[in-house]
Scaffold this active site. Structure first.
Site, mmCIF file in Angstrom:
data_model
loop_
_atom_site.group_PDB
_atom_site.id
_atom_site.type_symbol
_atom_site.label_atom_id
_atom_site.label_comp_id
_atom_site.label_asym_id
_atom_site.label_seq_id
_atom_site.Cartn_x
_atom_site.Cartn_y
_atom_site.Cartn_z
ATOM 1 N N SER A 46 0.832 -1.212 0.000
ATOM 2 C CA SER A 46 0.000 0.000 0.000
ATOM 3 C C SER A 46 0.859 1.250 0.000
ATOM 4 C CB SER A 46 -0.892 0.020 1.245
ATOM 5 O OG SER A 46 -1.708 -1.116 1.267
ATOM 6 N N HIS A 47 0.240 2.348 -0.361
ATOM 7 C CA HIS A 47 1.018 3.553 -0.544
ATOM 8 C C HIS A 47 1.676 4.079 0.732
ATOM 9 C CE1 HIS A 47 2.534 7.146 -2.105
ATOM 10 N NE2 HIS A 47 1.736 7.898 -1.408
ATOM 11 N N ALA A 94 5.844 6.564 2.444
ATOM 12 C CA ALA A 94 6.015 7.767 3.266
ATOM 13 C C ALA A 94 7.412 7.763 3.863
ATOM 14 C CB ALA A 94 4.958 7.841 4.359
ATOM 15 N N GLU A 95 8.039 8.915 3.822
ATOM 16 C CA GLU A 95 9.449 8.964 4.165
ATOM 17 C C GLU A 95 9.705 9.648 5.506
ATOM 18 O OE1 GLU A 95 11.054 10.996 0.741
ATOM 19 O OE2 GLU A 95 10.597 9.336 -0.607
ATOM 20 N N GLY A 96 9.197 10.871 5.618
ATOM 21 C CA GLY A 96 9.714 11.794 6.631
ATOM 22 C C GLY A 96 9.397 11.495 8.073
ATOM 23 N N PHE A 104 9.659 19.449 10.949
ATOM 24 C CA PHE A 104 9.010 19.463 9.650
ATOM 25 C C PHE A 104 8.516 20.884 9.428
ATOM 26 C CE2 PHE A 104 7.453 15.763 6.983
ATOM 27 C CZ PHE A 104 8.579 15.001 7.188
ATOM 28 N N GLN A 113 -2.637 19.234 -2.016
ATOM 29 C CA GLN A 113 -1.315 19.694 -1.603
ATOM 30 C C GLN A 113 -0.241 19.366 -2.638
ATOM 31 O OE1 GLN A 113 0.923 17.959 2.008
ATOM 32 N NE2 GLN A 113 0.439 20.062 2.556
ATOM 33 N N HIS A 118 3.647 19.059 -2.991
ATOM 34 C CA HIS A 118 4.868 18.980 -2.182
ATOM 35 C C HIS A 118 5.942 19.736 -2.931
ATOM 36 C CE1 HIS A 118 8.201 17.531 0.144
ATOM 37 N NE2 HIS A 118 7.391 16.861 0.941
ATOM 38 N N LEU A 170 9.316 11.468 -4.496
ATOM 39 C CA LEU A 170 9.419 12.450 -3.425
ATOM 40 C C LEU A 170 10.819 12.518 -2.818
ATOM 41 C CD1 LEU A 170 7.773 14.371 -1.525
ATOM 42 C CD2 LEU A 170 7.825 12.478 0.098
ATOM 43 N N GLU A 227 10.533 16.161 3.047
ATOM 44 C CA GLU A 227 10.699 17.400 3.802
ATOM 45 C C GLU A 227 11.695 17.215 4.943
ATOM 46 O OE1 GLU A 227 7.070 19.609 4.104
ATOM 47 O OE2 GLU A 227 7.328 19.833 6.253
ATOM 48 N N ARG A 243 4.116 23.922 3.195
ATOM 49 C CA ARG A 243 4.221 23.427 1.817
ATOM 50 C C ARG A 243 3.510 24.308 0.796
ATOM 51 N NH1 ARG A 243 3.517 16.954 3.099
ATOM 52 N NH2 ARG A 243 5.554 16.816 4.083
ATOM 53 N N HIS A 265 0.727 15.847 -4.064
ATOM 54 C CA HIS A 265 1.211 14.961 -3.017
ATOM 55 C C HIS A 265 0.097 14.403 -2.142
ATOM 56 C CE1 HIS A 265 4.085 13.415 -0.152
ATOM 57 N NE2 HIS A 265 3.610 14.150 0.825
ATOM 58 N N TYR A 266 -0.889 15.209 -1.845
ATOM 59 C CA TYR A 266 -1.825 14.797 -0.790
ATOM 60 C C TYR A 266 -3.193 15.415 -1.035
ATOM 61 C CZ TYR A 266 -3.649 13.802 3.836
ATOM 62 O OH TYR A 266 -4.411 13.324 4.863
ATOM 63 N N GLU A 323 -6.330 8.884 4.452
ATOM 64 C CA GLU A 323 -6.314 9.973 3.474
ATOM 65 C C GLU A 323 -7.625 10.094 2.706
ATOM 66 O OE1 GLU A 323 -2.702 10.275 1.199
ATOM 67 O OE2 GLU A 323 -3.560 11.782 -0.137
ATOM 68 N N ARG A 361 -2.394 20.732 4.793
ATOM 69 C CA ARG A 361 -1.958 19.773 5.806
ATOM 70 C C ARG A 361 -0.522 20.047 6.206
ATOM 71 N NH1 ARG A 361 0.990 14.400 5.545
ATOM 72 N NH2 ARG A 361 1.493 15.016 3.429
ATOM 73 N N SER A 382 3.684 15.302 8.179
ATOM 74 C CA SER A 382 3.756 14.366 9.305
ATOM 75 C C SER A 382 2.490 14.312 10.153
ATOM 76 C CB SER A 382 5.018 14.546 10.163
ATOM 77 O OG SER A 382 4.975 15.681 10.944
#
Ligand code: FAD
Ligand code: SF4
Ligand code: FES
Lengths: 600, 250
Positions: A52-53, A57-59, A125, A239, A241, A251, A254, A294, A362-363, A386, A397, A400
């Site tokens: 799943s997506h 997610a990284e940050g 962030f 959003q 990014h 991505l 951030e 952002r 992004h979102y 989401e 948003r 994080s």
């Protein structure tokens, strides 16, 4: 009707269906089974949960942890970041629940990055006045998702149907009654007859061409709920990014800027100082410069590009994300994935060379309108993650807050849906089965479309939709552009209904057909974004207009938008008040005011 | 090779409606040095042949969906650049050692069932799990014990590289054993004894013949071979202890 193309729908009885195996869906499933171990819970997902997506997610994820932080500050940062379009009771409940939820994940095994003494480490962030983001290197979503997935394996009461593509929700006079879809490998229709369902299907970033999202983020859940009169709230707030790779949209977190990364234009200038985000000191200042929000950063890029101060790349203009001063050791410890991405996809070592970046979608801030327990206006239907709009993100948003939201509201929705399932009467009888068969028939008819009648390919309509969105409903908007997008999307809806040409007429693992079904849902969602945007005659957060409505207008537009889908026509847009408690709308200011900090 | 040239992809295809034999099909796609192999497959799907079937999602080497054999080696298609494959032709096949559902899509059910069977999850102490108001402590040194094994994206490339799994599909295999080691080595875990039986069973750790191809192909540096060795040491230690001290509780 069972026909040559449409096999008989298989009926499976259960108590609760969770659609989606990302962070929100897995947390909901765990909460439901922990609350009521006797329930027969089905977790269905079009990909195996760990694909799943959320995995991308990284940050990091936000929760108050440090002594210099407080719920009050998390609340203030979120509400001002969302430009006062946040529902404040929802934000209050959210910030109070974040620490417990992130700690719960720690107890389940999530490898949060640590300080030397073993306490959880936090980073900055954008838009935060205190270091509030818990992270697991730059693979936070990956570790959260695998922790949740692995923990779900402890509970056999969560029965999975992996690679099940949900096409419709079915209702009866009492509310939600069934979840219909296709078993992807077999290509056969299945309906789960259930007392309750939680939609946790993620966002809709793929309605745009340039995005950071995985290929599966196509917005079905929103359209599924919308088809039954559930409002989609605040859809115009998309959003961008500010730092994605040109072309692919991959991505660059951030977290890079949270660690001290700088943004430079083609002249080597930290251009954010020219957009009210300065002063440009050498050390990081919270809520200033590269740590601004952002929406502001993406808008600043747009201006720089128009002014010709970006660096040319084969995939469009870019600014430079400079991480060189962080040094090899810190990059390896805190940003290993980003370093690998830069090396692999760009042939660049960030220790030596700045990374070219530009904004990408992004979102999806908006989504299925829910209350604090994920409940919707359709009895028995809940939503989280989401795909939902609890009202915490407002017009922009904060980075994080989303990963934390998956846990807080995934859990709430799971518990509420479990309680609902326990008290609601069981569904029975043949009417649901007939209804399911009729819906399935509609999708299976798509399988026969061929090119003889000059019908378009899936990719042709999808590309046209994405182009219309980029063109008309982008970072900066105006009435003409948005009207054009609405018009084009309406035409695409008509062309879609007239039929698509598929190369693949087989049932087994037919991903061309599934992408055709996705596209139908995406088009519905795209229309809600464009029409809600057109109806918002002001600028706020991520919705910025360059026409007569370039200012914020609290008098008329401190309101949520509510989009009601219509399968045959454009959505109807209404507005509803925002719930305020303790923070009155004020000027949204970044830069200057923040105190100096040292990064440890 | 320069951008705009064509590069040939030869794909091994199979469809359940034509079960008798797989067949090779060639596609010419525009070459762009910076494109990934996955992007080339998407071009085929969108513009040339909608029947070509493969999995993908994140397109950034983290979701583990897109594994396939590329010129005989297990790879993530999203992680390979055409520039590294030029001038072609590129040979694509489904991941070795797995049943095929269609074209490049393999059946991953066996692996998914092994995960719960090996206890691939943390078992926290009951009091720790019940009181999660704050995180517990774990030092960077304690994390380092398991961190590498926690990077597994379940992409299954290592299974395709493992000769033993090819011969004996009930062998737990590299990733499942690495995930077992990941949890055994976590200071917060109390589930070790439950994993022991699976590890020591015939299809467990001792089936590994130490070829090490798994570690070579792993795109995440998990080093399953090292994890398996760790398991073997634990298994051997338990064996000796059990001989010397029968009835010892663990
Ligand atoms: C690259 C990237 C980095 C990010 N980094 C951060 C970050 O650092 N911090 C942060 O807070 N947020 C971050 N975000 C945002 C955050 O990751 C997402 O908002 C969040 O992961 C969404 O989780 P979800 O559970 O709602 O949905 P997803 O993880 O998208 O899962 C959706 C699930 O629904 C299923 N599904 C969808 N449609 C169907 C259907 N029709 N039938 C059956 N199943 C279906 C899918 O299979 C999937 O299992 C990032 C987002 C991106 C794109
Ligand atoms: S150990 Fe490596 S190759 Fe094997 S599944 Fe995990 S990430 Fe993939
Ligand atoms: S598409 Fe996710 S790993 Fe390749």
């Amino acid at each position: 009707m069972v026909t040559a193309q449409t096999p008989e729908v298989q009926v499976i009885d259960c108590d609760l269906v969770i659609v989606g195996g990302g962070g929100a869906g897995l947390r909901a499933a765990l909460a439901a089974t922990l609350a009521d171990p006797g329930l027969d819970i089905r977790l269905v997902s079009k990909v195996v949960p760990m694909r799943s997506h959320t995995v991308a997610a990284e940050g990091g994820a936000a929760a108050v942890l440090r002594d210099d932080d407080s719920f009050e500050q998390h609340f203030e940062d979120t509400v001002s970041g969302g430009e006062w379009l946040c529902d404040q009771p929802a934000v209050e409940a959210f910030v109070a629940a974040c620490p417990r939820e992130l700690s719960q994940l720690e107890r389940w095994g999530c490898p949060w990055s640590r300080q030397d003494d073993g306490r959880v480490q936090t980073r900055f962030f954008g838009g935060m006045r205190v270091q509030r983001t818990w992270f697991a290197a730059d693979r936070t979503g990956f570790h959260m998702l695998h922790t949740l997935f692995q923990t779900s394996l402890r509970y056999p009461s969560i029965r999975r149907h992996d690679e099940f593509f949900c096409t419709d929700l079915l209702v009866d006079e009492r509310g939600l009654a069934g979840v219909l879809g296709v078993d992807i490998a077999a290509g056969t229709p299945v309906v789960y007859r259930t007392r309750a369902a939680v939609l946790a299907t993620g966002g809709a970033g793929r309605v745009y061409a340039h995005n950071t999202n995985a290929g599966i983020v196509t917005g079905e859940g929103m359209a599924l709920a919308g088809a039954h009169g559930v409002a989609l709230r605040d859809m115009e707030f998309v959003q961008w990014h500010p730092t994605a790779l040109p072309g692919s949209g991959i991505l660059i977190t951030e977290g890079c800027r949270g660690e001290g990364g700088l943004l430079l234009n083609a002249e080597g200038r930290r251009y954010l100082q020219d957009y009210g985000l300065g002063p440009p000191e050498p050390w990081p200042r919270p809520r200033a410069m590269e740590l601004g929000p952002r929406d502001r950063l993406s808008q600043a890029f747009w201006q720089e590009e128009r002014a010709g101060r970006t660096v040319a790349t084969p995939q469009g203009g870019a600014v430079l994300l400079d991480l060189r001063h962080l040094g090899a050791a810190r990059l390896a410890e805190r940003l290993p994935m980003i370093s690998e991405v830069a090396r692999r996809f760009l042939g660049i070592d960030p220790v030596a060379t700045p990374i070219p970046v530009r904004p990408a979608v992004h979102y999806t801030m908006g989504g299925i309108a829910t209350g604090l327990d994920g409940e919707t206006t359709l009895p028995g239907l809940f939503a989280a993650g989401e795909c939902a709009s609890t009202g915490i993100h407002g017009a922009n948003r904060l980075g994080s807050n989303s990963l934390a939201e998956l846990l807080v509201f995934g859990r709430a929705a799971g518990e509420a849906a479990a309680a609902w399932a326990r008290s609601a009467p069981a569904r029975a009888g043949g009417s649901l089965q007939r209804d399911a068969q009729a819906h399935a028939q509609h999708w299976y008819a798509q399988l026969t479309g061929d090119r003889s009648a000059g019908q378009p390919r899936v990719a042709e309509l999808r590309t046209a939709m994405q182009a219309a969105m980029e063109d008309g409903v982008g970072i900066f908007r105006d009435a003409d552009g948005m009207q054009r997008a609405c018009q084009t999307l309406g035409e695409l809806r008509a062309r879609y209904s007239a039929g698509l040409a598929l190369d693949d007429h087989s049932r087994h693992f037919n991903t061309e057909w599934l992408s055709a079904i996705e596209l139908g849902h995406s088009l519905q969602v795209a229309e809600t974004i464009a029409h809600a945007a057109l109806a918002r005659r002001e600028s706020r957060g991520a919705h910025v207009r360059r026409d007569d409505w370039s200012a914020r207008n609290d008098e008329n537009f401190l309101v949520h938008s509510l989009a009601y889908c219509d399968p045959e026509g454009p959505p109807r847009i209404e507005h509803a008040p925002v719930r305020l408690t303790r923070s009155a709308p004020a000027e949204r200011s970044y830069g200057g005011a923040g105190a100096r900090v040292t990064l440890d | 090779m320069t951008d705009g040239d064509a590069i040939r992809l030869d794909v091994l295809r199979w469809h359940p409606d034509r079960p008798a034999a797989p067949w090779w099909q060639s596609y010419e796609v525009p070459y762009r040095a910076d494109s990934t192999l996955l992007e080339a497959l998407q071009t085929i799907k969108d513009a040339l042949d909608g029947t070509l079937t493969f999995r993908w999602s994140c397109r950034m080497a983290i979701c583990g969906s897109c594994g396939c054999m590329v010129n005989g080696r297990p790879e993530l298609s999203c992680h390979l650049l055409l520039r590294d494959l030029a001038p072609g032709p590129v040979r694509l096949e489904p991941l070795a050692h797995f049943p095929v559902i269609r074209d490049l899509v393999i059946d991953q059910q066996d692996f998914l069932e092994k995960l719960p069977a090996v206890g691939a999850y943390l078992v926290p102490a009951a009091d720790a799990e019940a009181a999660p108001d704050t995180p517990s402590r774990q030092t960077p040194a304690q994390m380092a014990e398991y961190y590498q094994y926690a990077q597994c994206i379940n992409c299954l490339l290592c299974y395709s590289a493992c000769p033993q799994y090819g011969l004996k599909p009930d062998f737990l295999g590299p990733a499942a054993l690495a995930l077992m080691a990941r949890h055994d080595a976590d200071s917060r875990d109390t589930g070790g004894s439950a994993r022991k039986a699976a590890r020591d069973a015939e299809s467990g750790v001792w089936d590994c013949t130490l070829v090490g191809h798994c570690t070579e192909v792993c795109p995440q540096g998990v080093d399953p071979a090292r994890a398996i060795n760790r398991n073997k040491t634990a298994s051997a230690r338990d064996y000796v202890f059990d001989l010397l001290m029968p009835g010892r509780r663990r």
